[in-house]
Write an enzyme that holds these catalytic residues in place. Structure first.
Site, PDB file in Angstrom:
ATOM      1  N   HIS A  41     -10.586  -2.340  11.673  1.00 41.58           N
ATOM      2  CA  HIS A  41      -9.480  -3.168  11.187  1.00 41.58           C
ATOM      3  C   HIS A  41      -9.227  -4.284  12.209  1.00 41.58           C
ATOM      4  O   HIS A  41      -8.240  -4.272  12.929  1.00 41.58           O
ATOM      5  CB  HIS A  41      -8.239  -2.264  11.031  1.00 41.58           C
ATOM      6  CG  HIS A  41      -7.116  -2.880  10.266  1.00 41.58           C
ATOM      7  ND1 HIS A  41      -5.814  -2.495  10.447  1.00 41.58           N
ATOM      8  CD2 HIS A  41      -7.101  -3.840   9.304  1.00 41.58           C
ATOM      9  CE1 HIS A  41      -5.039  -3.191   9.634  1.00 41.58           C
ATOM     10  NE2 HIS A  41      -5.781  -4.016   8.944  1.00 41.58           N
ATOM     11  N   ARG A  85       0.846  -1.190   0.000  1.00 43.60           N
ATOM     12  CA  ARG A  85       0.000   0.000   0.000  1.00 43.60           C
ATOM     13  C   ARG A  85       0.881   1.239   0.000  1.00 43.60           C
ATOM     14  O   ARG A  85       1.972   1.254   0.556  1.00 43.60           O
ATOM     15  CB  ARG A  85      -0.905   0.022   1.228  1.00 43.60           C
ATOM     16  CG  ARG A  85      -2.140  -0.855   1.091  1.00 43.60           C
ATOM     17  CD  ARG A  85      -3.053  -0.748   2.292  1.00 43.60           C
ATOM     18  NE  ARG A  85      -2.444  -1.348   3.464  1.00 43.60           N
ATOM     19  CZ  ARG A  85      -1.849  -0.688   4.434  1.00 43.60           C
ATOM     20  NH1 ARG A  85      -1.791   0.638   4.417  1.00 43.60           N
ATOM     21  NH2 ARG A  85      -1.318  -1.317   5.453  1.00 43.60           N
ATOM     22  N   SER A  94      -1.299  -3.625  10.183  1.00 42.79           N
ATOM     23  CA  SER A  94      -0.980  -4.596   9.133  1.00 42.79           C
ATOM     24  C   SER A  94       0.325  -5.323   9.452  1.00 42.79           C
ATOM     25  O   SER A  94       1.288  -4.701   9.908  1.00 42.79           O
ATOM     26  CB  SER A  94      -0.825  -3.881   7.787  1.00 42.79           C
ATOM     27  OG  SER A  94      -2.041  -3.288   7.420  1.00 42.79           O
ATOM     28  N   CYS A 128       1.074  -7.524  11.750  1.00 39.69           N
ATOM     29  CA  CYS A 128       1.409  -7.721  13.168  1.00 39.69           C
ATOM     30  C   CYS A 128       0.811  -9.021  13.691  1.00 39.69           C
ATOM     31  O   CYS A 128       0.666  -9.215  14.889  1.00 39.69           O
ATOM     32  CB  CYS A 128       0.907  -6.565  14.014  1.00 39.69           C
ATOM     33  SG  CYS A 128       1.916  -5.084  13.857  1.00 39.69           S
ATOM     34  N   TYR A 186      -1.620  -3.653  -6.752  1.00 39.82           N
ATOM     35  CA  TYR A 186      -1.306  -4.431  -5.558  1.00 39.82           C
ATOM     36  C   TYR A 186      -2.325  -4.297  -4.436  1.00 39.82           C
ATOM     37  O   TYR A 186      -2.683  -3.187  -4.038  1.00 39.82           O
ATOM     38  CB  TYR A 186       0.065  -4.012  -5.010  1.00 39.82           C
ATOM     39  CG  TYR A 186       0.625  -5.059  -4.064  1.00 39.82           C
ATOM     40  CD1 TYR A 186       1.353  -6.141  -4.554  1.00 39.82           C
ATOM     41  CD2 TYR A 186       0.350  -5.004  -2.705  1.00 39.82           C
ATOM     42  CE1 TYR A 186       1.820  -7.124  -3.709  1.00 39.82           C
ATOM     43  CE2 TYR A 186       0.816  -5.991  -1.849  1.00 39.82           C
ATOM     44  CZ  TYR A 186       1.551  -7.043  -2.363  1.00 39.82           C
ATOM     45  OH  TYR A 186       2.002  -8.022  -1.521  1.00 39.82           O
ATOM     46  N   LYS A 238      -9.564  -2.457   1.783  1.00 37.20           N
ATOM     47  CA  LYS A 238      -9.340  -1.289   2.640  1.00 37.20           C
ATOM     48  C   LYS A 238     -10.134  -0.064   2.168  1.00 37.20           C
ATOM     49  O   LYS A 238     -10.634   0.703   2.982  1.00 37.20           O
ATOM     50  CB  LYS A 238      -7.862  -0.940   2.700  1.00 37.20           C
ATOM     51  CG  LYS A 238      -6.945  -2.103   2.997  1.00 37.20           C
ATOM     52  CD  LYS A 238      -7.123  -2.670   4.382  1.00 37.20           C
ATOM     53  CE  LYS A 238      -5.983  -3.656   4.677  1.00 37.20           C
ATOM     54  NZ  LYS A 238      -6.096  -4.295   5.976  1.00 37.20           N
ATOM     55  N   ASP A 274      -9.164  -9.752   9.136  1.00 37.83           N
ATOM     56  CA  ASP A 274      -8.696  -8.391   8.851  1.00 37.83           C
ATOM     57  C   ASP A 274      -9.704  -7.296   9.168  1.00 37.83           C
ATOM     58  O   ASP A 274      -9.315  -6.225   9.611  1.00 37.83           O
ATOM     59  CB  ASP A 274      -8.285  -8.304   7.368  1.00 37.83           C
ATOM     60  CG  ASP A 274      -7.412  -7.099   7.060  1.00 37.83           C
ATOM     61  OD1 ASP A 274      -6.574  -6.748   7.902  1.00 37.83           O
ATOM     62  OD2 ASP A 274      -7.568  -6.510   5.975  1.00 37.83           O
ATOM     63  N   ARG A 326       2.228 -12.167  -0.460  1.00 33.39           N
ATOM     64  CA  ARG A 326       0.893 -12.487   0.068  1.00 33.39           C
ATOM     65  C   ARG A 326       0.330 -13.765  -0.522  1.00 33.39           C
ATOM     66  O   ARG A 326       0.710 -14.187  -1.623  1.00 33.39           O
ATOM     67  CB  ARG A 326      -0.075 -11.336  -0.285  1.00 33.39           C
ATOM     68  CG  ARG A 326       0.304  -9.989   0.318  1.00 33.39           C
ATOM     69  CD  ARG A 326      -0.224  -9.855   1.707  1.00 33.39           C
ATOM     70  NE  ARG A 326       0.263  -8.675   2.416  1.00 33.39           N
ATOM     71  CZ  ARG A 326      -0.354  -8.168   3.485  1.00 33.39           C
ATOM     72  NH1 ARG A 326      -1.452  -8.712   3.951  1.00 33.39           N
ATOM     73  NH2 ARG A 326       0.158  -7.143   4.114  1.00 33.39           N
TER      74      ARG A 326
END
Ligand code: SAT
Ligand code: MN
Length: 580
Positions: A227, A70, A249, A251, A198, A207, A276, A365
């Site tokens: 989130h 991002r 993100s 973590c 991406y 998001k 998420d 990912r």
């Protein structure tokens, strides 16, 4: 296929007029469609086939090396009034943003296919579900949206019934970082994204819609778009408690969401509802209920192995799209800490050479349907969602924050959420490992002024006396030598157990200036190689460090000026006073 909904057909016609595609394809969301897109992408080189014996229906996509995460500095919230976007967002005036985007989009799809992707966020037909249509020229986006959302004909039918939807216009453009913008127009329920293919930049349901636009809608309609992962923790007595947990993100949300209980926890089970995003509403009894708007995972690959996340490891052995991983001689996907195999080709397709850095990109990912997860909960499809017992905030902090503590009440919990800070990760472009404020793990995702967002959070305790309890956890605390004090992963269940016991008022706690802490005996260490001293250190609150921290938090909150709710300021003052 097209549509009988005029605002949709008009908008698609308008987008086609602007972008000049060679073809228009309305996505139906069938498996056949998915497969034929995969075939086309294999032919064009957009996808590479992985070893089909070891990894059936798994493919690799290599993104442009300049397009791997991002881009927060290129992400804008374009509300009419700059103050409504707040200091937490980049802002551009809507007219200026639209002019800029119109210039970029002009003719950009020549010779390409324009895909119309109707999608549903949340269980199809649920009162909590929301709908969108993404227009994109990227077949990679289409196949990811197929796995990540309820996409296609069913969503289109709901959209036609409702007559409204979020408009998302996307093009990969030239993949030029100088010509890349992700623009949100919350008041117009519109997203425009150009120049990236991406993840969160391009899969607009995630998001952009489910957090930035939805958070704005949630505020006007009285709910929360967060989130947060959602899990059910079932104990040996068969009681299940649902928790929603917010972490920045990369973590460990996906790992926590798929947690496998440690050996000594016989009869315990963790169910995954989401990894998420959580949309949460108060029901008619004042119970907070959560749905996961997504239907799949876009998870960080490196570090995934049998020990850290066996469920994910198994999940991604078939029907998975890998992005930016390495490959082995056998043509298996490979990533750092996979625990098996050797990379021969790195994520950019070069012969692997450690001098070039990691073999898999640190933000590589997997995209996979949630239903493949062995711990998938059927309730992820329940239209009414699940009742939430606890909300948990966390960050990646090498010092300061204890393993776990509990807020004194709702307003204090909102302060704890607002104070979240974390070391940055590879999920966003920029420096990794510096501590930054990331309130509610929403810094990159709140579609409006954080001050108004906190006021919205604070408003909930006037609406219900059955709100979840609020906690903060930190799995990442280290000792003086830099070693992690807590083993994390499956062992985190021991902490969740304490959280649930607190919700059920089954255990006492030590009161401290920052909140309630477990008593020394309250965290079960059976079968665990953590010394009593390490636990004491994990649960310690260093008053001087906390005073510095709270001063920092105070300055941060002040940067929101007049809009900052008085009540939050008062909560902050209370903690400072308790620390003095
Ligand atoms: O790239 S995404 O935004 O989809 C993933 C993440 O950063 O959490
Ligand atoms: Mn995320």
């Amino acid at each position: 296929m097209t549509t009988r909904l005029e605002i949709l057909s008009d908008w698609v016609a308008e987008a086609a007029e602007l972008t000049q595609p060679g073809k228009i394809h309305w996505c139906t969301g069938t498996l056949d469609e998915y497969r034929s897109l995969v075939q086309e992408m294999l032919a064009s080189g957009d996808l590479l086939q992985l070893n089909q014996d070891h990894y059936p229906d798994c493919y690799l996509h290599r993104s442009d090396p300049q397009d791997v995460a991002r881009v927060e500095h290129l992400t804008f919230v374009c509300s009419q009034n700059e103050l409504d976007a707040g200091p937490n967002n980049n802002w551009m005036a809507p007219a200026a943003a639209k002019a800029k985007m119109a210039e970029l989009f002009a003719g950009c799809m020549q010779g390409r296919t324009l895909y119309v992707v109707p999608y549903c966020m949340g269980p199809l037909g649920s009162v909590y579900a929301r709908y969108g249509v993404e227009i994109t020229d990227s077949p990679y986006v289409v196949i990811n949206m197929y796995l990540m959302t309820r996409m296609g004909q069913g969503a289109l039918e709901e959209i036609e019934k409702k007559g409204t939807f979020i408009k998302g216009l996307h093009s990969i453009g030239e993949l030029d970082p100088e010509r890349r913008f992700i623009m949100h127009f919350p008041e117009e329920l519109t997203i425009m994204s150009y120049g990236s293919g991406y993840g969160g930049n391009a899969l607009l349901g995630k998001k952009c819609h489910a957090l930035r636009i939805a958070s704005y809608q949630a505020r006007t309609e009285g709910w929360l778009a967060e989130h947060m992962l959602i899990i059910g923790v079932e104990n040996p007595q068969g009681e299940t408690h649902y928790l929603a947990c917010a972490f920045p993100s990369a973590c460990g949300k996906t790992n926590l969401a798929m947690l496998i209980p440690p050996e000594s926890y016989k009869g315990w089970k963790v169910w995954t509802l989401g990894d998420d995003i959580a949309w949460m509403h108060l029901d008619e009894n004042g119970q907070l209920r959560a749905i996961n708007p997504e239907a799949g995972y876009f998870g960080v690959v490196p570090g995934t192995n049998r020990r850290t996340n066996r469920n994910a490891y198994e999940t991604i052995h078939s029907d998975t799209i890998f992005t930016n991983v390495a490959v082995t001689e056998d043509n298996d996907p490979w990533w750092e800490d996979k625990g098996t195999g050797t990379p021969v080709t790195d994520w950019q397709g070069r012969a692997y050479d450690p001098a070039n850095g990691p073999a898999a990109h640190p933000n590589s990912r997997f995209t996979v349907s949630a239903k493949r997860n062995p711990s998938y909960s059927e309730l992820a499809d329940a239209p009414e969602g699940v009742p939430i017992s606890a909300l948990v905030f966390g960050g990646r902090r090498r010092e300061l924050a204890p393993l776990v503590y509990q807020a004194k009440d709702w307003a204090h919990g909102v302060l704890i959420g607002a104070s979240v800070a974390s070391e940055t990760t590879a999920a966003a472009s920029g420096e990794v490992g510096i501590v930054r404020r990331d309130p509610m793990a929403m810094k990159p995702f709140c579609g409006y002024n954080f001050a108004d967002y906190w006021a919205h959070w604070l408003s909930f305790d006037a609406r219900s006396d059955k709100l979840p309890k609020i906690f903060h956890v930190n799995w990442f605390r280290r000792d003086a030598k830099g070693q992690f004090l807590w083993p994390g992963f499956g062992e985190n269940l021991r902490v969740l157990r304490w959280i649930i016991d607190r919700c059920e008022e089954r255990v006492g706690a030590d009161e401290s200036p920052i909140g309630f802490l477990p008593t020394a005996a309250a965290i079960d260490l059976t079968g665990l190689d953590v010394s009593a001293e390490a636990l004491a250190q994990l649960l310690s609150v260093n008053t001087e460090q906390w005073q510095v921290e709270m001063d920092e938090v105070g300055k941060y909150l002040d940067s929101y000026g007049d809009r900052l709710p008085e009540r939050l300021r008062a909560e902050h003052a209370k903690v400072l006073q308790a620390l003095a």
